[in-house]
Scaffold this motif. Structure first.
Motif, PDB file in Angstrom:
ATOM      1  N   GLY A   1       7.040  -2.578 -11.720  1.00  0.00           N
ATOM      2  CA  GLY A   1       6.458  -3.446 -10.693  1.00  0.00           C
ATOM      3  C   GLY A   1       6.794  -4.907 -10.883  1.00  0.00           C
ATOM      4  N   LEU A   2       7.179  -5.279 -12.099  1.00  0.00           N
ATOM      5  CA  LEU A   2       7.517  -6.687 -12.351  1.00  0.00           C
ATOM      6  C   LEU A   2       9.020  -6.945 -12.297  1.00  0.00           C
ATOM      7  CD1 LEU A   2       4.889  -7.600 -15.085  1.00  0.00           C
ATOM      8  CD2 LEU A   2       4.933  -8.311 -12.705  1.00  0.00           C
ATOM      9  N   THR A   3       9.796  -5.876 -12.135  1.00  0.00           N
ATOM     10  CA  THR A   3      11.241  -6.063 -12.008  1.00  0.00           C
ATOM     11  C   THR A   3      11.587  -6.334 -10.540  1.00  0.00           C
ATOM     12  OG1 THR A   3      11.759  -3.764 -11.461  1.00  0.00           O
ATOM     13  CG2 THR A   3      11.587  -4.306 -13.815  1.00  0.00           C
ATOM     14  N   ASP A   4      12.851  -6.674 -10.309  1.00  0.00           N
ATOM     15  CA  ASP A   4      13.273  -6.875  -8.914  1.00  0.00           C
ATOM     16  C   ASP A   4      13.785  -5.571  -8.294  1.00  0.00           C
ATOM     17  OD1 ASP A   4      12.455  -9.440  -8.948  1.00  0.00           O
ATOM     18  OD2 ASP A   4      14.431 -10.328  -9.252  1.00  0.00           O
ATOM     19  N   ARG A   5      13.453  -4.428  -8.922  1.00  0.00           N
ATOM     20  CA  ARG A   5      13.848  -3.146  -8.323  1.00  0.00           C
ATOM     21  C   ARG A   5      12.887  -2.717  -7.226  1.00  0.00           C
ATOM     22  NH1 ARG A   5      16.365   0.195 -13.429  1.00  0.00           N
ATOM     23  NH2 ARG A   5      18.191  -1.141 -13.587  1.00  0.00           N
ATOM     24  N   THR A   6      11.765  -3.370  -7.148  1.00  0.00           N
ATOM     25  CA  THR A   6      10.876  -3.203  -5.979  1.00  0.00           C
ATOM     26  C   THR A   6      10.637  -4.622  -5.451  1.00  0.00           C
ATOM     27  OG1 THR A   6       8.614  -3.578  -6.762  1.00  0.00           O
ATOM     28  CG2 THR A   6       9.625  -1.473  -7.384  1.00  0.00           C
ATOM     29  N   PRO A   7      10.184  -4.773  -4.202  1.00  0.00           N
ATOM     30  CA  PRO A   7       9.919  -6.127  -3.680  1.00  0.00           C
ATOM     31  C   PRO A   7       8.590  -6.702  -4.169  1.00  0.00           C
ATOM     32  CG  PRO A   7       9.545  -4.491  -1.955  1.00  0.00           C
ATOM     33  CD  PRO A   7      10.001  -3.732  -3.171  1.00  0.00           C
ATOM     34  N   LEU A   8       7.834  -5.921  -4.990  1.00  0.00           N
ATOM     35  CA  LEU A   8       6.444  -6.294  -5.273  1.00  0.00           C
ATOM     36  C   LEU A   8       6.290  -7.598  -6.050  1.00  0.00           C
ATOM     37  CD1 LEU A   8       5.083  -2.719  -6.048  1.00  0.00           C
ATOM     38  CD2 LEU A   8       4.409  -4.178  -4.124  1.00  0.00           C
ATOM     39  N   ALA A   9       7.172  -7.822  -7.056  1.00  0.00           N
ATOM     40  CA  ALA A   9       7.016  -9.033  -7.877  1.00  0.00           C
ATOM     41  C   ALA A   9       7.218 -10.280  -7.017  1.00  0.00           C
ATOM     42  CB  ALA A   9       8.001  -9.001  -9.047  1.00  0.00           C
ATOM     43  N   ALA A  10       8.220 -10.236  -6.133  1.00  0.00           N
ATOM     44  CA  ALA A  10       8.467 -11.387  -5.244  1.00  0.00           C
ATOM     45  C   ALA A  10       7.308 -11.540  -4.263  1.00  0.00           C
ATOM     46  CB  ALA A  10       9.781 -11.192  -4.497  1.00  0.00           C
ATOM     47  N   MET A  11       6.782 -10.410  -3.772  1.00  0.00           N
ATOM     48  CA  MET A  11       5.649 -10.468  -2.829  1.00  0.00           C
ATOM     49  C   MET A  11       4.432 -11.087  -3.512  1.00  0.00           C
ATOM     50  SD  MET A  11       6.196  -6.719  -1.086  1.00  0.00           S
ATOM     51  CE  MET A  11       4.606  -6.512  -0.323  1.00  0.00           C
TER      52      MET A  11
ATOM     53  N   PHE B   1       0.839  -1.205   0.000  1.00  0.00           N
ATOM     54  CA  PHE B   1       0.000   0.000   0.000  1.00  0.00           C
ATOM     55  C   PHE B   1       0.872   1.253   0.000  1.00  0.00           C
ATOM     56  CE2 PHE B   1      -2.642   3.126   2.356  1.00  0.00           C
ATOM     57  CZ  PHE B   1      -3.744   3.140   1.528  1.00  0.00           C
ATOM     58  N   GLU B   2       1.906   1.241   0.861  1.00  0.00           N
ATOM     59  CA  GLU B   2       2.796   2.415   0.935  1.00  0.00           C
ATOM     60  C   GLU B   2       3.525   2.626  -0.390  1.00  0.00           C
ATOM     61  OE1 GLU B   2       5.311   1.746   4.322  1.00  0.00           O
ATOM     62  OE2 GLU B   2       3.651   2.089   5.735  1.00  0.00           O
ATOM     63  N   LEU B   3       4.012   1.522  -0.980  1.00  0.00           N
ATOM     64  CA  LEU B   3       4.715   1.644  -2.263  1.00  0.00           C
ATOM     65  C   LEU B   3       3.774   2.201  -3.324  1.00  0.00           C
ATOM     66  CD1 LEU B   3       6.726  -1.707  -2.133  1.00  0.00           C
ATOM     67  CD2 LEU B   3       7.735   0.587  -2.191  1.00  0.00           C
ATOM     68  N   MET B   4       2.523   1.721  -3.323  1.00  0.00           N
ATOM     69  CA  MET B   4       1.540   2.173  -4.318  1.00  0.00           C
ATOM     70  C   MET B   4       1.276   3.681  -4.161  1.00  0.00           C
ATOM     71  SD  MET B   4      -2.258   0.663  -5.093  1.00  0.00           S
ATOM     72  CE  MET B   4      -2.794   0.553  -3.392  1.00  0.00           C
ATOM     73  N   CYS B   5       1.035   4.118  -2.928  1.00  0.00           N
ATOM     74  CA  CYS B   5       0.697   5.538  -2.705  1.00  0.00           C
ATOM     75  C   CYS B   5       1.880   6.441  -3.078  1.00  0.00           C
ATOM     76  CB  CYS B   5       0.306   5.769  -1.241  1.00  0.00           C
ATOM     77  SG  CYS B   5      -1.235   4.968  -0.799  1.00  0.00           S
ATOM     78  N   ARG B   6       3.088   6.044  -2.657  1.00  0.00           N
ATOM     79  CA  ARG B   6       4.266   6.900  -2.929  1.00  0.00           C
ATOM     80  C   ARG B   6       4.516   7.004  -4.435  1.00  0.00           C
ATOM     81  NH1 ARG B   6       6.963   4.497   1.960  1.00  0.00           N
ATOM     82  NH2 ARG B   6       6.263   5.925   3.587  1.00  0.00           N
ATOM     83  N   TYR B   7       4.413   5.859  -5.123  1.00  0.00           N
ATOM     84  CA  TYR B   7       4.715   5.878  -6.564  1.00  0.00           C
ATOM     85  C   TYR B   7       3.628   6.647  -7.325  1.00  0.00           C
ATOM     86  CZ  TYR B   7       6.675   4.362 -10.995  1.00  0.00           C
ATOM     87  OH  TYR B   7       7.258   4.345 -12.233  1.00  0.00           O
TER      88      TYR B   7
END
Ligand SMILES: Cc1cc2nc3c(=O)[nH]c(=O)nc-3n(C[C@H](O)[C@H](O)[C@H](O)COP(=O)(O)OP(=O)(O)OC[C@H]3O[C@@H](n4cnc5c(N)ncnc54)[C@H](O)[C@@H]3O)c2cc1C
Length: 225
Positions: free
Chosen positions: A177-187, A93-99
Motif C-alpha cells: 500500500g505504500l509502494t507506487d504499485r497501487t495509487p493509494l500512497a499518492a492518494m 474502497f474497491e481496492l481494499m475489498c478486492r485485496y
C-alpha cells in the motif's frame, strides 16, 4: 485580491484586481505540495507583486467586492472538492475489498478477519453518508440557498472520511500500500490537504456551530431537513 479599504466594514475591505501575468514586477515561484511537483507545470505557486501597476479598470466588479466574489466561488468550489473525493473514496474502497479477498495471511483471506470486515463496513456507512450529505447540499443550492451549513458539514466530514478510507485501504495492502504499485500512497498524500484547503476542519466546525447556536440564541431550534 488585496485590502483596498482597511477602514471599511469587514466584508467590504478587499478588492479583486486582474493582473496580466506578464506585467512587470510579478514573480512566480513554484511551491510543491505534498511532494507533488506537477508534470511540466507547477501545481501551486507563490506570486509576489513588487511595484506592480495596472489600470483602475482592472478591478473586478466594484471596489470592495473582493470578499463577496470569493465567497461566491468558495461554496460551489467546496462541494466540488467533495464530489471529487467521493470518487477517490470509491476507488480506495474497491481496492481494499478486492485485496482483502485476494491476500491470504494467518490461515485465510484478510476478508475473514473481523478487523478488516469492520473497516469495510465502517467505510461503506461513511461513504454513503458523504454521498447523501453531498446530494442534500446540492439540492439546497439548486433551491436557491447558499447552503452554508450543509457545505461546511460535508467539507470537514468528507475530508476525514476520505483520509480514513484511504488509510484503511493502505493498511489492508500492508507494505504494498505504500509502494507506487497501487495509487493509494499518492492518494493518501493528496488527501491530507483536503482537511486544510478551502478552510481547515476547525473553521468549518466553527461555522456550523455558530449558525446552529444562533438559532437557539433567538429561541429557535435546528431543524434537520
Ligand atoms: C493544496 C492546497 C491548495 C490551496 N489552494 C488555494 C487556492 O486555490 N486559493 C487560495 O486562496 N488558497 C488556497 N490554499 C490555501 C488554503 O485555503 C489555506 O491554507 C487554508 O484556508 C488555511 O489557511 P492557512 O494556511 O493560513 O492556515 P491558518 O489560518 O494559519 O490556520 C492554521 C491552523 O490553525 C487552526 N485554526 C485556524 N483557525 C482556527 C479557528 N478559528 N479555530 C480553531 N483552529 C483554527 C487550524 O488547525 C489550521 O489548520 C490552498 C492550500 C493547500 C494546502
Amino acid at each position: 485580491m488585496a485590502v483596498t479599504d482597511p477602514e471599511a466594514e469587514t466584508h467590504r475591505r478587499m478588492s479583486q484586481i486582474l493582473v496580466p501575468a506578464d506585467t512587470p514586477g510579478i514573480e512566480i515561484e513554484a511551491v510543491p505540495v505534498s511532494g507533488h511537483r506537477g508534470r511540466g507545470w507547477s501545481t501551486h505557486c507563490e506570486v509576489t507583486y513588487t511595484g506592480v501597476r495596472v489600470p483602475a479598470a482592472n478591478v473586478l466588479g466594484e471596489r470592495g467586492d473582493g470578499f463577496r466574489i470569493a465567497q461566491k466561488r468558495l461554496g460551489p468550489g467546496r462541494i466540488h472538492h467533495v464530489m471529487r473525493w467521493l470518487g477517490q473514496m470509491q476507488r480506495a474502497f474497491e481496492l481494499m475489498c478486492r485485496y482483502a479477498l485476494e491476500r491470504e495471511a494467518f490461515g485465510g483471506p484478510l476478508a475473514d478477519k473481523q478487523t478488516v470486515q469492520n473497516w469495510i463496513a465502517d467505510s461503506a456507512a461513511e461513504i454513503q453518508a458523504c454521498r447523501l450529505m453531498t446530494l442534500d447540499a446540492a439540492r439546497k443550492i439548486d433551491g436557491g440557498s447558499e447552503a452554508r451549513v450543509e457545505i461546511s458539514l460535508i467539507k470537514f466530514y468528507a475530508a476525514r472520511v476520505l483520509n480514513e478510507v484511504i488509510d484503511r485501504a493502505v493498511q489492508v495492502h500492508g507494505g504494498l500500500g505504500l509502494t507506487d504499485r497501487t495509487p493509494l500512497a499518492a492518494m493518501l498524500a493528496m488527501a491530507r490537504g483536503g482537511r486544510i484547503y478551502d478552510g481547515p476542519d476547525e473553521v468549518h466546525r466553527m461555522v456550523v456551530s455558530r449558525r446552529i447556536l444562533k438559532e437557539f440564541k433567538t429561541g429557535g431550534t435546528w431543524r434537520f431537513s
